[in-house]
Design a protein around this motif. Structure first.
Motif, PDB file in Angstrom:
ATOM      1  N   GLY A   1       0.944  -1.231   0.215  1.00 12.45           N
ATOM      2  CA  GLY A   1       0.189  -0.004   0.117  1.00 12.45           C
ATOM      3  C   GLY A   1       0.772   1.140  -0.085  1.00 12.45           C
ATOM      4  O   GLY A   1       0.136   2.362  -0.074  1.00 12.45           O
ATOM      5  N   LYS A   2       2.114   1.192   0.193  1.00 10.39           N
ATOM      6  CA  LYS A   2       2.916   2.209   0.165  1.00 10.39           C
ATOM      7  C   LYS A   2       3.734   2.785  -1.209  1.00 10.39           C
ATOM      8  O   LYS A   2       3.481   1.693  -2.219  1.00 10.39           O
ATOM      9  CB  LYS A   2       4.064   2.066   1.173  1.00 10.39           C
ATOM     10  CG  LYS A   2       3.643   2.167   2.580  1.00 10.39           C
ATOM     11  CD  LYS A   2       4.817   1.755   3.497  1.00 10.39           C
ATOM     12  CE  LYS A   2       3.827   1.529   4.964  1.00 10.39           C
ATOM     13  NZ  LYS A   2       3.246   2.710   5.707  1.00 10.39           N
ATOM     14  N   VAL A   3       4.023   3.852  -1.445  1.00  3.61           N
ATOM     15  CA  VAL A   3       4.953   4.487  -2.465  1.00  3.61           C
ATOM     16  C   VAL A   3       6.261   3.862  -2.177  1.00  3.61           C
ATOM     17  O   VAL A   3       6.702   4.122  -1.183  1.00  3.61           O
ATOM     18  CB  VAL A   3       4.891   5.715  -2.766  1.00  3.61           C
ATOM     19  CG1 VAL A   3       5.963   6.103  -3.858  1.00  3.61           C
ATOM     20  CG2 VAL A   3       3.167   6.150  -3.012  1.00  3.61           C
ATOM     21  N   VAL A   4       7.057   2.987  -2.836  1.00  5.42           N
ATOM     22  CA  VAL A   4       8.261   2.602  -2.855  1.00  5.42           C
ATOM     23  C   VAL A   4       9.184   3.116  -3.689  1.00  5.42           C
ATOM     24  O   VAL A   4       9.114   3.082  -5.044  1.00  5.42           O
ATOM     25  CB  VAL A   4       8.603   1.007  -2.684  1.00  5.42           C
ATOM     26  CG1 VAL A   4       9.996   0.546  -2.504  1.00  5.42           C
ATOM     27  CG2 VAL A   4       7.533   0.669  -1.310  1.00  5.42           C
ATOM     28  N   VAL A   5      10.383   4.057  -3.373  1.00 10.13           N
ATOM     29  CA  VAL A   5      11.336   4.589  -4.096  1.00 10.13           C
ATOM     30  C   VAL A   5      12.567   4.154  -4.281  1.00 10.13           C
ATOM     31  O   VAL A   5      13.347   3.956  -3.253  1.00 10.13           O
ATOM     32  CB  VAL A   5      11.587   6.074  -3.792  1.00 10.13           C
ATOM     33  CG1 VAL A   5      12.506   6.934  -4.590  1.00 10.13           C
ATOM     34  CG2 VAL A   5      10.123   6.708  -3.638  1.00 10.13           C
ATOM     35  N   ASP A   6      13.008   3.304  -5.161  1.00  9.36           N
ATOM     36  CA  ASP A   6      14.243   2.856  -5.713  1.00  9.36           C
ATOM     37  C   ASP A   6      15.088   3.650  -6.250  1.00  9.36           C
ATOM     38  O   ASP A   6      15.039   4.385  -7.007  1.00  9.36           O
ATOM     39  CB  ASP A   6      14.006   1.573  -6.577  1.00  9.36           C
ATOM     40  CG  ASP A   6      15.526   1.149  -7.353  1.00  9.36           C
ATOM     41  OD1 ASP A   6      16.312   1.109  -6.370  1.00  9.36           O
ATOM     42  OD2 ASP A   6      15.520   1.051  -8.404  1.00  9.36           O
ATOM     43  N   ILE A   7      16.168   4.038  -5.390  1.00 11.72           N
ATOM     44  CA  ILE A   7      17.489   5.067  -5.886  1.00 11.72           C
ATOM     45  C   ILE A   7      18.607   4.484  -6.178  1.00 11.72           C
ATOM     46  O   ILE A   7      19.786   5.001  -6.620  1.00 11.72           O
ATOM     47  CB  ILE A   7      17.721   6.059  -4.880  1.00 11.72           C
ATOM     48  CG1 ILE A   7      18.812   5.293  -3.703  1.00 11.72           C
ATOM     49  CG2 ILE A   7      16.608   6.351  -3.970  1.00 11.72           C
ATOM     50  CD1 ILE A   7      19.397   6.229  -2.687  1.00 11.72           C
ATOM     51  N   THR A   8      18.797   2.979  -6.551  1.00  7.28           N
ATOM     52  CA  THR A   8      20.227   2.251  -6.820  1.00  7.28           C
ATOM     53  C   THR A   8      20.530   2.496  -8.153  1.00  7.28           C
ATOM     54  O   THR A   8      19.997   2.694  -8.923  1.00  7.28           O
ATOM     55  CB  THR A   8      19.882   0.693  -6.405  1.00  7.28           C
ATOM     56  OG1 THR A   8      18.750   0.225  -7.461  1.00  7.28           O
ATOM     57  CG2 THR A   8      19.051   0.438  -5.184  1.00  7.28           C
ATOM     58  N   ASN A   9      21.736   2.172  -8.057  1.00  8.18           N
ATOM     59  CA  ASN A   9      22.568   2.188  -9.388  1.00  8.18           C
ATOM     60  C   ASN A   9      23.230   0.729  -9.385  1.00  8.18           C
ATOM     61  O   ASN A   9      24.456   0.495  -8.597  1.00  8.18           O
ATOM     62  CB  ASN A   9      23.778   3.198  -9.669  1.00  8.18           C
ATOM     63  CG  ASN A   9      23.063   4.454 -10.375  1.00  8.18           C
ATOM     64  OD1 ASN A   9      22.318   4.409 -11.182  1.00  8.18           O
ATOM     65  ND2 ASN A   9      22.901   5.610  -9.459  1.00  8.18           N
TER      66      ASN A   9
END
Lengths: 191, 191
Positions: free
Chosen positions: A66-74
């Motif tokens: 139910g959440k917004v999940v932000v991926d910042i990976t390289n």
């Protein structure tokens, strides 16, 4: 007001935390191995290295629903520094989205070095955060947090554009590692 | 002094031609279907759209031997504007290099819009041309021509980095086509 959870305590996590609070929003930071406390934010930023993501998702299974999940990976191959470890026609963000079917996954912050997130500047330009994702409301919420914190945000399209964003991040890392650019510089965006 | 042959007469070809001559080097331009005159330059810039490259290579077979050949294409699927038409783990530049085993192939100019090549500016930044390739002398020769013409050039690594450069070009094109950025802006490089 948004409440943001950041998993990770490194340079990127610290810089993103400052952006969030500068904009009048609230933040909680968790160490990547600190699974004891539950996530309380509506937006969760995975600010750990790509190889650590799977453990976080496993240890905190169900907490991302139910959440917004932000991926910042390289997702670099750190042994060769010459390729990515995700499918060539895909991205880390799409891999993560496949593991979080009940979350709205975004790609963001991977095309900006920690120093430019912290300073808000890439040379003479305001730092611009590109955001890719398939949910417009989620992208708008994150963009609002970023712009409230004094940086610029641009909607970079659907989550599949994470492939190109990860290529941008990868190229930028190779340029800095080979000293063609500085870790305080990189790609800026002129709108 | 370098002598540069440009195949193509569009915006990109015109902008690159101006850079070459501004730096005191000489240039010849050929229309993409104008196969009558032989190439005389030591550096040949393929400034045609990607679908037209094969015909140029076929019609001028053998003329590229021993030369530096610069691929500037962004190999978009122009029907969907949502993917590239080259292998996901490769690039147009690598495909072209495979067809020109007796040439030194470089990737360059695909991450800069024609307007920023013509003006020499991306907003407040000097326009920077990224150059990928496996031959250091060839890259240095092209970089010299670009810097003599008033722009900046950065060595972006081996030819395989063309994959990432084409992702940068693709992302930039989608951002401009969706009006998130202007065709006079785009990605600038802060060294």
């Amino acid at each position: 007001m948004a409440h943001v959870s950041i998993i990770g305590t490194g340079n990127m996590a610290q810089a993103i935390s400052s952006i969030v609070t500068r904009g009048g929003n609230t933040v909680e930071l968790f160490g990547q191995s600190d699974h004891a406390q539950a996530i309380t934010g509506d937006i969760v930023i995975l600010a750990v290295n790509y190889p650590a993501v799977d453990d976080v998702l496993t240890q905190r299974a169900g907490q991302f629903d139910g959440k917004v999940v932000v991926d910042i990976t390289n997702p670099l191959n750190i042994e060769t520094f010459d390729s990515l470890v995700v499918p060539a026609d895909g991205s880390a963000a799409q891999v993560i989205a496949g593991k979080l079917p009940n979350s709205r996954v975004l790609k963001a912050f991977n095309t900006t070095f920690a120093a430019t997130l912290a300073s808000g500047e890439v040379g003479p330009l305001a730092t611009t955060v590109l955001i890719a994702g398939d949910d417009g409301d989620a992208k708008a919420a994150l963009a609002g947090i970023i712009s409230a914190g004094g940086l610029k945000a641009i909607d970079a399209g659907a989550l599949k554009r994470a492939r190109e964003m990860e290529a941008v991040g990868f190229l930028q890392l190779t340029l800095a590692a080979s000293e063609r650019i500085s870790w305080t510089g990189g790609f800026g965006v002129v709108a």
